[in-house]
Design a protein around this motif. Structure first.
Motif: not given
Ligand SMILES: [Fe+2]
Length: 259
Positions: A59, A61, A63-64, A117, A136
């Motif tokens: 996804h 975000h 932190d990915q 999410h 996540d």
């Molecule tokens: Fe996430």
């Protein structure tokens, strides 16, 4: 770790995230999954002498995807990301969606839409390696927060993963094992399988070792978010035994948000 047709390396990044590097052994094809930061991933690649050909994101975000640009400065890499979330990720080469599959070398990856999410979140299932990269969505004894969907969407996503073979190893994107364990114990105090698993998780964390991967079969019997249709969990959130599971899931998730 060697798993079927893949070798899989867990790479801790940022505060409590996991990225993964995988290599299809027979064709020496390497992919990075959810690189939240570039440096730790590059260190792992250097140590293993692997050259990545793909980055795969679950996804959008930060932190990915935080490491994507840095990794692309050094390697020629194709970026694979889910169609919907991909619009928020710069430079996606291949957009994938639920039901599709692709290959890393000769290792087949199946795309499973696990929305909730985020709107476009997907999980990647490698049947030949018995591995599910769940980002996540499903996590060790937990699940991600529902940011862009309803309880119903997230519950349906969890059900899709619950149907995979129980011997599947779940590789999620965060180390939340210990907090998830405390919450699970509070919600499901009489679950013997959970007590037993809890000892293992505490041992791992005391040694500062990851609680990934986890076995899907263990998640099915101990993860409260996969048990929202079980009477004990329904009672824990003050619903009677035949409430819609998505409603029980929603209450569980809300309690976990405030835990
Ligand atoms: Fe996430």
């Amino acid at each position: 770790v060697s798993m079927g047709n893949l070798e899989i390396e867990v790479v801790p990044v940022l505060r409590d995230n996991y990225a993964y590097v995988v290599r299809h052994r027979a064709t020496n094809t390497c992919a990075i999954i959810d690189p939240g930061a570039a440096n730790p991933v590059m260190e792992a690649l250097d140590r293993l002498h692997w050259t990545p050909k793909y980055i795969i994101c679950t996804h959008y975000h930060h932190d990915q995807i935080g490491g994507v640009i840095g990794l692309r400065k050094r390697f020629e890499i194709r970026l694979i990301a889910p169609e919907v979330d991909g619009e928020k990720i710069p430079g996606v080469d291949v957009k994938v969606r639920d039901g599709q599959s692709f290959e890393i070398g000769d290792a087949q990856a199946r795309v499973i839409g696990v929305l909730g999410h985020t709107e476009g979140h997907v999980a990647y299932w490698f049947p030949g390696a018995k591995a599910l990269f769940s980002g996540d969505s499903l996590m060790t004894l937990g699940c991600g927060r529902v940011h862009e969907g309803t309880s119903k969407t997230m519950w349906n996503s969890l059900l899709k993963m619950r149907e995979l073979p129980p011997e599947t190893n779940v590789y999620c994107a965060h180390e939340h094992g210990q907090t998830n364990l405390q919450f699970a114990r509070a919600m499901d105090p009489d679950n013997e399988a959970l007590q037993k698993r809890g000892e293992y998780i505490m041992e791992r964390r005391q040694l500062n070792l990851p609680t990934v991967p986890s076995l899907l079969g263990d998640e099915i019997t101990t993860n409260p978010f996969l048990r929202a249709d079980v009477e004990e969990l329904q009672r824990a959130v003050k619903l009677d035994g035949d409430a819609p599971p998505s409603k029980a899931f929603g209450r569980l998730r809300k309690r976990r948000d405030n835990y």
